[in-house]
Design an enzyme around this catalytic site. Structure first.
Site, PDB file in Angstrom:
ATOM      1  CE1 TYR A  27      -3.144  -2.944   0.225  1.00 27.03           C
ATOM      2  CE2 TYR A  27      -3.454  -2.552   2.439  1.00 27.03           C
ATOM      3  CZ  TYR A  27      -3.804  -3.252   1.281  1.00 27.03           C
ATOM      4  OH  TYR A  27      -4.848  -4.101   1.602  1.00 27.03           O
ATOM      5  CB  ALA A  40     -19.326  -2.814  -2.457  1.00 27.26           C
ATOM      6  N   GLY A  79     -17.655   1.676  -1.029  1.00 24.97           N
ATOM      7  CA  GLY A  79     -18.272   2.913  -1.007  1.00 24.97           C
ATOM      8  C   GLY A  79     -19.861   2.510  -1.495  1.00 24.97           C
ATOM      9  CG  LEU A  80     -22.384  -0.299  -4.520  1.00 26.20           C
ATOM     10  CD1 LEU A  80     -22.269   0.333  -6.111  1.00 26.20           C
ATOM     11  CD2 LEU A  80     -22.604  -1.788  -4.985  1.00 26.20           C
TER      12      LEU A  80
HETATM   13  N1  LIG Z   1      -6.290  -8.377   1.228  1.00 22.86           N
HETATM   14  C1  LIG Z   1      -6.745  -7.621   0.217  1.00 22.86           C
HETATM   15  O1  LIG Z   1      -6.374  -8.312  -1.025  1.00 22.86           O
HETATM   16  C2  LIG Z   1      -7.505  -6.529   0.100  1.00 22.86           C
HETATM   17  C3  LIG Z   1      -8.246  -5.770  -1.096  1.00 22.86           C
HETATM   18  C4  LIG Z   1      -8.806  -4.606  -0.877  1.00 22.86           C
HETATM   19  C5  LIG Z   1      -8.933  -3.854   0.439  1.00 22.86           C
HETATM   20  N2  LIG Z   1      -8.113  -4.567   1.214  1.00 22.86           N
HETATM   21  C6  LIG Z   1      -8.222  -3.956   2.824  1.00 22.86           C
HETATM   22  O2  LIG Z   1      -9.511  -3.631   3.094  1.00 22.86           O
HETATM   23  C7  LIG Z   1      -9.765  -2.146   3.529  1.00 22.86           C
HETATM   24  C8  LIG Z   1     -11.065  -1.938   3.049  1.00 22.86           C
HETATM   25  O3  LIG Z   1     -11.472  -2.145   1.860  1.00 22.86           O
HETATM   26  P1  LIG Z   1     -11.499  -0.851   0.511  1.00 22.86           P
HETATM   27  O4  LIG Z   1     -10.922   0.101   0.805  1.00 22.86           O
HETATM   28  O5  LIG Z   1     -11.331  -1.705  -0.614  1.00 22.86           O
HETATM   29  O6  LIG Z   1     -13.190  -0.707   0.539  1.00 22.86           O
HETATM   30  P2  LIG Z   1     -14.398  -0.492   1.646  1.00 22.86           P
HETATM   31  O7  LIG Z   1     -13.905  -0.373   3.093  1.00 22.86           O
HETATM   32  O8  LIG Z   1     -15.457  -1.159   1.313  1.00 22.86           O
HETATM   33  O9  LIG Z   1     -14.651   1.213   1.165  1.00 22.86           O
HETATM   34  C9  LIG Z   1     -13.786   2.128   1.624  1.00 22.86           C
HETATM   35  C10 LIG Z   1     -14.289   3.601   1.114  1.00 22.86           C
HETATM   36  O10 LIG Z   1     -15.741   3.574   1.176  1.00 22.86           O
HETATM   37  C11 LIG Z   1     -16.287   5.023   1.523  1.00 22.86           C
HETATM   38  N3  LIG Z   1     -16.607   4.936   2.789  1.00 22.86           N
HETATM   39  C12 LIG Z   1     -15.956   4.534   3.999  1.00 22.86           C
HETATM   40  N4  LIG Z   1     -16.846   4.735   5.095  1.00 22.86           N
HETATM   41  C13 LIG Z   1     -18.083   5.447   4.732  1.00 22.86           C
HETATM   42  C14 LIG Z   1     -19.036   5.902   5.467  1.00 22.86           C
HETATM   43  N5  LIG Z   1     -19.317   5.643   6.789  1.00 22.86           N
HETATM   44  N6  LIG Z   1     -20.026   6.326   4.736  1.00 22.86           N
HETATM   45  C15 LIG Z   1     -19.867   6.507   3.237  1.00 22.86           C
HETATM   46  N7  LIG Z   1     -18.714   6.304   2.709  1.00 22.86           N
HETATM   47  C16 LIG Z   1     -17.973   5.326   3.396  1.00 22.86           C
HETATM   48  C17 LIG Z   1     -15.078   5.688   1.570  1.00 22.86           C
HETATM   49  O11 LIG Z   1     -14.743   6.378   0.181  1.00 22.86           O
HETATM   50  P3  LIG Z   1     -15.389   7.620  -0.469  1.00 22.86           P
HETATM   51  O12 LIG Z   1     -15.766   8.534   0.700  1.00 22.86           O
HETATM   52  O13 LIG Z   1     -14.363   8.105  -1.139  1.00 22.86           O
HETATM   53  O14 LIG Z   1     -16.705   7.347  -1.107  1.00 22.86           O
HETATM   54  C18 LIG Z   1     -13.864   4.757   1.802  1.00 22.86           C
HETATM   55  O15 LIG Z   1     -12.555   5.063   1.109  1.00 22.86           O
HETATM   56  C19 LIG Z   1      -8.532  -1.682   2.665  1.00 22.86           C
HETATM   57  O16 LIG Z   1      -8.164  -0.248   3.155  1.00 22.86           O
HETATM   58  C20 LIG Z   1      -7.475  -2.780   2.776  1.00 22.86           C
HETATM   59  O17 LIG Z   1      -6.776  -2.403   4.352  1.00 22.86           O
HETATM   60  C21 LIG Z   1      -7.448  -5.825   1.295  1.00 22.86           C
END
Ligand SMILES: NC(=O)c1ccc[n+]([C@@H]2O[C@H](COP(=O)([O-])OP(=O)(O)OC[C@H]3O[C@@H](n4cnc5c(N)ncnc54)[C@H](OP(=O)(O)O)[C@@H]3O)[C@@H](O)[C@H]2O)c1
Length: 323
Positions: free
Chosen positions: A59, A201, A203-204
């Protein structure tokens, strides 16, 4: 905050913090975020009882680990710190050297959880786990974890390690339910943990986005879920999330997280673009969904059929050209 009922060296909060966003250009949050907001998010998370912090050497090419380590500072002792190995050529000496480098960027002498980021298609777990075993024996690593592993490969990794591989970090949300088939039952049966990534998802499931308001960054431009067609198709699921959220004076994002962590072996690691989002995500740990609400959300999720795979490619190209 609530914590998993699992035997580990420190408590693991049911809502953790994902930090891919920290210093990673593909999220496009900029220098103000990396330099200030990210640290504020970490400090507030600790105050609110979050213990699980997830990062990876990949990252921001090490920047996420640095930002997280610096923000934790003295608070390091009270958290369960998890990072991941990028498994290119994961021979034992390489695994060991990479763990030392991650620990140094994080400013810690111990990685509470060291995860293999993806299954390596060529190098077997027998090789990778040799390095992990050494790291555990010398105390640099507490628990070993994997990520994006099938159940068969998770169990093969345990056999190779000669001990438990505590967790498997996989995509799990109302729009990605494959882990329910075998990973969740195994975790529940064996005292293991499924760490749900992308639980919103990306932010979806916050309901903030639709065809006329799509997020603009490289991560989501490359995610077919944000195609206009799929945003249209998700509207029914978002509608059910809103209904349940209204009943709890909560938001759709909070209900989406509450749905994920209702399973006792699951912790979710949402990323956050602001302190407010982090606070809202943490509060989701306290939401108790009724059986009927859980069933209604699961049924709406079953009905969501996004355009995916090869079928999504022409639409992805069209969407890129329109931007
Ligand atoms: N192991 C792997 O292969 C792998 C792959 C992917 C991710 N990860 C880990 O999982 C973590 C989370 O996954 P992700 O970042 O892909 O997706 P996520 O947590 O589903 O989405 C994060 C995004 O959603 C929005 N969000 C977050 N909280 C919110 C709220 N309360 N209300 C409205 N919008 C909100 C924000 O974007 P906006 O505000 O810009 O809309 C944020 O950047 C990553 O940080 C990483 O540590 C691991």
């Amino acid at each position: 905050m609530r914590y998993l009922d699992v035997d580990a060296t420190s408590r693991i909060s049911t809502i953790g913090l994902g930090t891919w966003q920290f210093g990673a250009r593909e999220w496009g949050y900029g220098e103000g975020y990396a330099g200030q907001a990210a640290g504020d998010i970490v400090r507030r998370a600790v105050e609110l009882g979050v213990t699980l912090f997830d990062t990876a050497e990949i990252y921001g090419l090490g920047r996420s680990e640095r930002i997280l380590g610096e923000a934790l500072g003295e608070r390091r002792a009270s958290v369960f710190l998890a990072t991941k190995l990028f498994p290119a050529l994961p021979l034992a000496p390489v695994v060991e050297q990479r763990a030392v480098a991650s620990a140094s960027r994080l400013g810690t002498r111990r990685l509470d959880l060291y995860q293999v980021h993806w299954p390596n298609p060529v190098v077997s777990d027998a090789v990778i786990m040799r390095g992990m075993g050494t790291l555990q024996r010398v105390g640099l690593v507490g628990e070993v974890g994997v990520s994006n592993y099938s159940l068969a490969r998770w169990q093969a990794a345990e056999k190779a390690l000669g001990g438990r591989v505590l967790s498997n970090q996989v995509r799990y949300s109302l729009v990605s339910r494959a882990p329910e088939q075998d990973l969740l039952p195994y975790a529940a049966r064996a005292g293991r943990v499924v760490i749900a990534y992308s639980p919103l998802a990306q932010g979806l499931l916050s309901g903030r986005y639709d065809r006329s308001h799509r997020p603009a960054n490289r991560v989501r431009a490359g995610n077919p879920l944000f195609l206009p067609e799929n945003l249209d198709r998700a509207s029914e699921l978002i509608g059910v999330l809103r209904e349940v959220a209204d009943a709890h004076a909560a938001t759709p994002a909070q209900v989406a997280l509450a749905w994920v962590i209702r399973h006792p072996a699951v912790t979710a690691i949402p990323g956050a673009s602001s302190v407010e989002q982090l606070e809202s995500n943490v509060a989701a740990a306290e939401i108790d969904l009724s059986d009927d609400e859980y069933a209604a959300l699961s049924a709406a999720s079953d009905r969501f059929r996004p355009v995916a795979g090869a079928a999504a490619v022409p639409a992805m190209v069209r969407a890129r050209l329109r931007r």
